[in-house]
Scaffold this motif. Structure first.
Motif, PDB file in Angstrom:
ATOM      1  N   UNK A  28      24.564  58.738  33.370  1.00  0.00           N
ATOM      2  CA  UNK A  28      23.980  60.005  32.911  1.00  0.00           C
ATOM      3  C   UNK A  28      24.989  60.845  32.148  1.00  0.00           C
ATOM      4  N   UNK A  29      26.212  60.919  32.641  1.00  0.00           N
ATOM      5  CA  UNK A  29      27.246  61.689  31.922  1.00  0.00           C
ATOM      6  C   UNK A  29      27.494  61.091  30.541  1.00  0.00           C
ATOM      7  N   UNK A  30      27.576  59.766  30.475  1.00  0.00           N
ATOM      8  CA  UNK A  30      27.824  59.092  29.206  1.00  0.00           C
ATOM      9  C   UNK A  30      26.675  59.328  28.226  1.00  0.00           C
ATOM     10  N   UNK A  31      25.454  59.108  28.669  1.00  0.00           N
ATOM     11  CA  UNK A  31      24.280  59.288  27.803  1.00  0.00           C
ATOM     12  C   UNK A  31      24.146  60.751  27.390  1.00  0.00           C
ATOM     13  N   UNK A 120      26.656  53.139  23.918  1.00  0.00           N
ATOM     14  CA  UNK A 120      26.933  53.726  25.233  1.00  0.00           C
ATOM     15  C   UNK A 120      26.660  52.723  26.346  1.00  0.00           C
ATOM     16  N   UNK A 121      25.602  51.928  26.191  1.00  0.00           N
ATOM     17  CA  UNK A 121      25.311  50.900  27.190  1.00  0.00           C
ATOM     18  C   UNK A 121      26.433  49.874  27.224  1.00  0.00           C
ATOM     19  N   UNK A 122      26.944  49.510  26.042  1.00  0.00           N
ATOM     20  CA  UNK A 122      28.064  48.572  25.973  1.00  0.00           C
ATOM     21  C   UNK A 122      29.291  49.140  26.687  1.00  0.00           C
ATOM     22  N   UNK A 123      29.536  50.418  26.494  1.00  0.00           N
ATOM     23  CA  UNK A 123      30.673  51.060  27.168  1.00  0.00           C
ATOM     24  C   UNK A 123      30.469  51.058  28.681  1.00  0.00           C
ATOM     25  N   UNK A 124      29.293  51.425  29.110  1.00  0.00           N
ATOM     26  CA  UNK A 124      28.993  51.492  30.546  1.00  0.00           C
ATOM     27  C   UNK A 124      29.100  50.117  31.203  1.00  0.00           C
ATOM     28  N   UNK A 125      28.553  49.113  30.540  1.00  0.00           N
ATOM     29  CA  UNK A 125      28.471  47.774  31.133  1.00  0.00           C
ATOM     30  C   UNK A 125      29.567  46.848  30.623  1.00  0.00           C
ATOM     31  N   UNK A 127      32.354  45.729  31.739  1.00  0.00           N
ATOM     32  CA  UNK A 127      32.895  44.648  32.585  1.00  0.00           C
ATOM     33  C   UNK A 127      31.950  43.468  32.781  1.00  0.00           C
ATOM     34  N   UNK A 128      30.712  43.576  32.340  1.00  0.00           N
ATOM     35  CA  UNK A 128      29.715  42.538  32.593  1.00  0.00           C
ATOM     36  C   UNK A 128      29.474  41.669  31.355  1.00  0.00           C
ATOM     37  N   UNK A 129      29.210  40.396  31.588  1.00  0.00           N
ATOM     38  CA  UNK A 129      28.825  39.487  30.508  1.00  0.00           C
ATOM     39  C   UNK A 129      27.378  39.794  30.108  1.00  0.00           C
ATOM     40  N   UNK A 130      26.941  39.221  29.003  1.00  0.00           N
ATOM     41  CA  UNK A 130      25.550  39.407  28.580  1.00  0.00           C
ATOM     42  C   UNK A 130      24.585  38.923  29.648  1.00  0.00           C
ATOM     43  N   UNK A 131      24.868  37.777  30.247  1.00  0.00           N
ATOM     44  CA  UNK A 131      23.994  37.235  31.300  1.00  0.00           C
ATOM     45  C   UNK A 131      23.971  38.168  32.513  1.00  0.00           C
ATOM     46  N   UNK A 132      25.121  38.713  32.868  1.00  0.00           N
ATOM     47  CA  UNK A 132      25.172  39.634  34.002  1.00  0.00           C
ATOM     48  C   UNK A 132      24.423  40.929  33.696  1.00  0.00           C
ATOM     49  N   UNK A 133      24.494  41.384  32.455  1.00  0.00           N
ATOM     50  CA  UNK A 133      23.756  42.588  32.063  1.00  0.00           C
ATOM     51  C   UNK A 133      22.252  42.359  32.188  1.00  0.00           C
ATOM     52  N   UNK A 134      21.790  41.204  31.713  1.00  0.00           N
ATOM     53  CA  UNK A 134      20.363  40.881  31.838  1.00  0.00           C
ATOM     54  C   UNK A 134      19.967  40.794  33.308  1.00  0.00           C
ATOM     55  N   UNK A 135      20.822  40.179  34.115  1.00  0.00           N
ATOM     56  CA  UNK A 135      20.535  40.055  35.547  1.00  0.00           C
ATOM     57  C   UNK A 135      20.500  41.432  36.200  1.00  0.00           C
TER      58      UNK A 135
END
Length: 157
Positions: A28-31, A120-125, A127-135
């Motif tokens: 929320x702070x980031x967005x 912003x989503x890329x910044x937030x996530x 540490x996660x791979x694309x597959x982990x983001x989808x999961x």
């Protein structure tokens, strides 16, 4: 706050509701920061996105689609209309009601906001791979849908 050993008891560090809340606060702070830099708020983005995806709608329908309270919808629509990002017109089926439409400028602005929020989503996530983001999205969607279904059942029951 970074989760490091010794910052909180283990039962807190592993409590899903706490982790979800901490992630949500960061998100929320980031967005909010990204949108504020563009002079908009989350309500503005949600309304523009709903209009782009579903087409013209009444203010009441927009409130239902976005989960925004009716009085807040009116205020946000007024702000968007002042910036020529949306326009109101009388509903041909009920002249007492307005239909809100996104303008060409509103669509251009939404595309810009989409790009900024994707970053912003890329910044937030990060540490996660694309597959982990989808999961993560899949898992959170299941949790949210289950809670929403439970809320609906309690309202009906």
């Amino acid at each position: 706050m970074e989760l490091t050993e010794g910052t909180a008891p283990e039962r807190l560090r592993t409590l899903p509701s706490r982790l979800i809340n901490m992630a949500a606060l960061s998100a929320n702070r980031l967005v909010d920061r990204v949108l504020a830099d563009e002079g908009v708020r989350r309500y503005h983005y949600a309304l523009l996105a709903a209009l782009e995806e579903f087409g013209p709608a009444s203010q009441a329908a927009l409130g239902r689609r976005t989960g925004i309270d009716r009085s807040d919808v009116v205020a946000a629509i007024n702000e968007l209309a002042e910036r020529a990002l949306v326009e109101r017109s009388p509903d041909p089926a009920d002249r007492r009601r307005n239909i809100v439409s996104i303008t060409a400028e509103g669509s251009r602005r939404l595309a810009t906001l989409d790009r900024l929020l994707a970053a912003a989503q890329d910044e937030l996530l990060g540490p996660l791979s694309d597959a982990e983001r989808r999961q993560l999205v899949d898992l959170l969607t299941r949790v949210v849908e289950r809670q929403s279904a439970g809320d609906q059942a309690r309202l009906m029951g």
